[in-house]
Enzyme design. Structure first.
Site, PDB file in Angstrom:
ATOM      1  CG  ASP A 183      29.295  48.649  34.076  1.00  0.00           C
ATOM      2  OD1 ASP A 183      28.776  49.507  34.816  1.00  0.00           O
ATOM      3  OD2 ASP A 183      30.049  47.751  34.493  1.00  0.00           O
ATOM      4  CD  GLU A 260      20.137  45.361  31.973  1.00  0.00           C
ATOM      5  OE1 GLU A 260      19.594  46.310  32.582  1.00  0.00           O
ATOM      6  OE2 GLU A 260      20.562  44.351  32.541  1.00  0.00           O
TER       7      GLU A 260
END
EC number: 2.1.1.33
Length: 284
Positions: A183, A260
């Protein structure tokens, strides 16, 4: 009058069926809905050991459990007539060496498993339903292997590495720590929640043995610069050269096999990679 089951009930029934059925099928992400991010400072009602010696890994790595017996203790007084039996923690035949911090949906773990067949790898994921997805994914992969040998060396644990990493691993136990697409916490006031920081880098240095590697990858250049800056500034780490980095087979897997990473690939984005080696502790 009973209505149709809501989406939450459907997801719960599906996940329960994954565990109760015979041969589990590969899980579907739509039944493991979860927010993209979790607050690492919140109390998530996590279960964690007081020390690494108190952690029982046997349920996660059943093929690597050592033969142990229950520990027996003698009665404390002469009047006691029964022997107290205390179940001992089941030990593994080898130590876990590789950790994927914030493993997401487990793409890296699954891809690394056959390339490191003699190494135990664990993913640590704070989000409950995402961790459940990875656990069910590994369970299905193991069931699909007729010989019962594939994917026995990987597991996923729900945990908050920012708070409890040293509770699970001894000093110098690990050889690799992966930090993949963490993050970014763009806002300045959120930078304290970034998974790479001055304090956390000392914890990575603690659990990594000399020569161990921290692998980092992100598609956010600002975060990449942040991680490089903080790891280079730490006295226990040195940056791995570009040539050695590109020769490491784990780097190619890290670039292409995480969820991702695949998303960034589809959008033709950039991926920024940096590796850092754990140095020997200086002589005191």
């Amino acid at each position: 009058m009973s209505g149709r089951p809501n989406k939450k009930s459907k997801r719960q029934d599906y996940r329960q069926a994954q565990r109760d059925g015979g041969a589990p099928a590969m899980p579907s992400k739509k039944f493991y809905r979860q927010r993209a991010h979790a607050n690492p400072f919140s109390d998530h009602r996590l279960i964690y050991p007081s020390t690494p010696e108190d952690m029982d890994w046997s349920a996660l790595f059943p093929s690597f459990v050592a033969d142990t017996e229950a520990a027996r203790s003698a009665p404390e007084t002469e009047d006691a007539t029964e022997t107290v039996i205390k179940p001992s923690i089941k030990k593994l035949v080898k130590d876990i060496e590789v950790v994927d911090v914030g493993c997401g949906f487990g793409g890296l773990l699954v891809a690394l498993a056959p390339t490191l067949p003699d190494t135990l790898l664990v993913g640590m994921e704070i989000r409950n339903q995402v961790a459940e997805f990875v656990q069910d994914r590994i369970r299905a992969l193991r069931a699909q292997d007729s010989q019962g040998k594939q994917y026995q060396n990987i597991a996923c644990l729900r945990a908050n590495t920012m708070k409890f990493l040293p509770n699970f691993f001894r000093k110098g136990q690990l050889s690799k720590v992966f930090i993949c697409f963490p993050d970014p916490h763009f806002k300045h006031r959120k930078h304290k929640a970034r998974i790479v920081s001055t304090t956390l880098n000392s914890e990575y240095a603690y659990v990594l043995g000399p020569g161990g590697i921290v692998y980092t990858i992100t598609d956010v250049q600002d975060l990449h610069n942040w991680m490089v800056q903080h790891l280079e500034a730490h006295p226990s780490f040195e940056r791995v050269s570009e040539e050695e980095q590109e020769a490491d087979p784990s780097v190619a897997i890290m670039r292409t096999e995480t969820e991702e990473g695949k998303k960034v690939e589809r959008h033709k984005g950039q991926k920024f990679v940096a590796l850092f080696r754990r140095l020997e502790d200086p002589a005191w």
